[in-house]
Design an enzyme around this catalytic site. Structure first.
Site, short mmCIF file in Angstrom:
data_model
loop_
_atom_site.label_atom_id
_atom_site.label_comp_id
_atom_site.label_asym_id
_atom_site.label_seq_id
_atom_site.Cartn_x
_atom_site.Cartn_y
_atom_site.Cartn_z
CG ASN A 40 0.28 13.81 61.74
OD1 ASN A 40 -0.73 14.14 62.35
ND2 ASN A 40 1.20 14.68 61.36
CD1 TRP A 89 -3.67 15.94 71.58
CD2 TRP A 89 -4.99 16.41 69.83
NE1 TRP A 89 -4.47 17.00 71.93
CE2 TRP A 89 -5.29 17.30 70.88
CE3 TRP A 89 -5.71 16.51 68.65
CZ2 TRP A 89 -6.25 18.29 70.76
CZ3 TRP A 89 -6.67 17.50 68.52
CH2 TRP A 89 -6.92 18.38 69.58
CG HIS A 108 -14.70 51.46 78.02
ND1 HIS A 108 -15.37 52.62 77.69
CD2 HIS A 108 -13.40 51.81 78.15
CE1 HIS A 108 -14.50 53.61 77.59
NE2 HIS A 108 -13.30 53.14 77.87
CB CYS A 154 -0.53 11.68 65.52
SG CYS A 154 -2.31 11.67 65.69
CD GLU A 161 -0.94 27.90 76.33
OE1 GLU A 161 -1.51 27.43 75.35
OE2 GLU A 161 0.10 28.56 76.24
C1 F6R Z 1 0.71 28.42 73.27
C2 F6R Z 1 0.90 27.55 72.15
C3 F6R Z 1 0.00 27.70 70.95
C4 F6R Z 1 0.88 27.97 69.72
C5 F6R Z 1 0.04 28.03 68.43
C6 F6R Z 1 0.90 28.36 67.23
O1 F6R Z 1 1.58 28.15 74.32
O2 F6R Z 1 1.77 26.73 72.15
O3 F6R Z 1 -0.92 28.72 71.12
O4 F6R Z 1 1.54 29.17 69.93
O5 F6R Z 1 -0.60 26.81 68.24
O6 F6R Z 1 1.90 27.39 67.05
P1 F6R Z 1 3.16 27.66 66.14
O7 F6R Z 1 3.94 28.77 66.76
O8 F6R Z 1 3.91 26.36 66.16
O9 F6R Z 1 2.66 28.01 64.78
#
Ligand code: F6R
Length: 602
Positions: A100, A74, A498, A2, A482
């Protein structure tokens, strides 16, 4: 996951609170709310929906007062409902809190408080804190003392901000394993989960450490330890981020804006001082074992690093998904763990760093967000300086990280071999990349939109590549999944025969990441896989660089590029395909369902 904000000022704070939580919606956006001290008591407005919706419906910006807190949520504990939206109040309405993190002993505290007659209105873990404050308060005891005592009862993780009618000019906030940063403007003080929240108002920031609390008033702030009460002093950070970077400008979505910013972001990655890259390269050469970790997009970035370190520097550095690093990474004092993260706050990646440190290993990190937890916990930090990435979907940050990994591999090769002729060439090629990205955006985006219009109704997709193109295919599949909610699987093209070829039929698109022809082996092998798919009437879409003579159902012809930077142009094409398909499908591009940008919980 959040975003929290608290603001104390000499003028009305509600409009700024609303803007600040809107700028943190990437951390969560299922409900939101604010509470201010308006002279008569605590005024609270909250509901389910995005900040824009709730602000309109509930008039968030019309709450009165020069001091207030706000939250964008969230959901973790308790479903998405008005009752569960923050802020939460004590029974008597004299304390309001936003939070949070996860209070792991909330059940025990709740039972205790219920027995003392408190009434709970939500299912959240957070609400216990408001009641705990009320329970501990007695006239004559300062609110600060009550706040510290209540904090000491909490277990788990928290970034918390609180206001009280008993001390109406001050905000109290504290941090334990969830990010919290103070923003320092003239006669206005912020406490926020992320610098993004206050960037339009000030670039001066101070990061709270775990186990610290702060008290803010229009006259200033103080920071102390929660357990020892000792005053802490710390240097103020000047955040060097382009202000306009967090505004959408003329783009319909942040995702498109951030994709289009990539030429600039590459320049900034090229401007990261060579001495920082060289320091990491030296550390890697000194270590007996190196591992790269990241998760989601940054895992694929790490995987790209694995390929590039193998091909350019002849070093085997495995990429591990952060959530598995503890199990897979044989980490000892001779190991260097290099973490990659946009936010610098991702729980799984932080856990991998903690695990490495506990094993006596060294740590380093490539991070975008200044002042984030990872920048303070990793031993050596490279700031990628890509500016705020607001869209939940990561694009430009990944591009910059890949550029930095190419620079790193080049430096390692240089240190190993002395001055080898390749390094100058490689840096020249990289310097040319922003131009090629611009050309691709100009010449291919419309064409990719046409492909999206043609194929957006296909439910299942393959994304296929080999060598350095494989992690780009995986990342492009993730982007597709996503933001469009279509099923997309990234796979090495050689894997296809495979077993998975059985899925190919005339309804299944396969996107091929075809290398430039000069990578003859990889090119031939990839084209063999194209033929295997075509033989089964599969739809073939190619991201390629040359005239091939093959028949494709869709083709994105990228500008001529050397094998070193070719994958990065395909990364761009993959981002655009996901974006345009999501737009055609009418998806919530910047805030797709069930995603938050900073995943700060296990
Ligand atoms: C994909 C995405 C997530 C982040 C992952 C890591 O578009 O946003 O898969 O890449 O949660 O987040 P960071 O880079 O902030 O550690």
């Amino acid at each position: 996951m959040c975003g929290i904000v608290g603001i104390v000022s000499n003028s009305e704070v509600a409009p700024i609170l609303v803007k600040s939580i809107a700028r943190m919606e990437y951390r969560g956006y299922d409900s939101c709310g604010i509470a201010t001290l308006n002279g008569a008591g605590i005024e609270m407005r909250k509901d389910v929906g995005s900040v824009e919706e709730v602000a309109l419906r509930e008039g968030l910006g019309r709450a009165h007062g020069r001091i207030g807190i706000a939250h964008t949520r969230w959901a973790t504990h308790g479903g998405v409902s008005r009752e569960n939206a923050h802020p939460h109040l004590s029974c008597d309405g004299n304390f309001a809190v936003v939070h949070n993190g996860i209070i792991s002993n909330h059940q025990t505290l709740k039972t205790e408080l219920l027995n003392r007659g408190h009434r709970f209105l939500s299912e959240t873990d957070t609400e216990v804190f408001a009641h705990l404050l009320e329970e501990m308060y007695t006239p004559g005891v300062s609110v600060e003392k009550v706040f510290i005592r209540a904090l000491r009862r909490l277990e788990g993780t928290f970034a918390i901000a609180m206001i009280s009618t008993y001390d109406p000019k001050r905000i109290f906030c504290a941090r334990e394993k969830s990010p919290l940063i103070l923003g320092i403007a003239s006669e206005t003080y912020f406490t926020c989960s992320d610098v993004n929240a206050f960037l339009p108002y000030t670039r001066r920031a101070m990061v709270l450490e775990d186990g610290e609390y702060a008290v803010l008033s229009p006259e200033g702030y103080s920071v102390r330890g929660i357990t020892d009460g000792e005053l802490r002093t710390r240097q103020i950070l000047e955040i060097d981020w382009n202000m306009g970077a967090a505004e959408k400008g003329t783009h319909p979505h942040y995702m498109e804006k951030e994709i289009c910013e990539q030429p600039e972001v590459i320049y900034r990655a090229m401007e990261v001082p060579q001495r920082e890259i060289a320091a990491l390269a030296r550390l890697m050469l000194q270590a007996r074992r190196n591992v790269l970790v990241g998760i989601g997009t940054t895992y694929y970035v790490a995987l790209f690093g694995q390929y590039i370190l193998a091909t350019l520097a002849r070093e085997f550095v495995p990429a591990l998904s952060s959530d598995e690093a503890r199990i897979l990474g044989v980490i000892d004092p001779d190991t260097l763990l290099v973490a990659i993260s946009q936010s610098g706050e991702t729980f799984d990646t932080l856990e991998a760093i903690h695990h490495a440190k506990a094993a006596g290993a060294q740590t380093a990190a490539i991070v975008n967000v200044p002042g984030s937890t990872m920048t303070r916990e990793a031993g050596l930090v490279i700031h990628q300086n890509s500016g705020p990435e607001v869209c939940v979907i990561s694009t430009k940050a990944a591009m910059a990280q890949m550029v930095l990994l190419i620079r790193l591999a080049t430096e390692i090769a240089y240190l190993k071999q002395g001055c080898f002729t390749g390094d100058i060439r490689i840096l020249k090629e990289l310097a040319y990349l922003p131009k090629l990205v611009e050309v691709t955006l100009r010449t291919q985006q419309r064409h990719i939109r046409d492909l999206a219009l043609r194929y957006h109704n296909k439910r299942n997709w393959f994304f296929l590549g080999r060598g350095t193109y494989a992690p780009i295919a995986f990342e492009s599949a993730l982007k597709m999944k996503e933001v469009t909610y279509l099923h997309a699987e990234g796979m090495t093209a050689g894997f296809l025969k495979h077993g998975t070829l059985s899925l190919i039929d005339k309804d299944m698109p396969s996107v091929f990441f075809v290398p430039p022809k000069e990578e003859k082996d990889l090119y031939d092998l990839t084209m063999n896989s194209v033929e295997e798919v075509r033989a089964r009437e599969g739809i073939v879409i190619a991201f390629n660089f040359d005239q091939t003579g093959a028949h494709f159902d869709g083709e994105v012809r990228l500008p001529k590029a050397s094998p070193l930077i070719a994958p990065l142009l395909q990364l761009l094409a993959g981002q655009l395909l996901a974006y345009e398909t999501a737009v055609v499908l009418g998806r919530n591009v910047d805030r797709p369902r069930s995603l938050a940008k900073s995943v700060t919980v296990a």
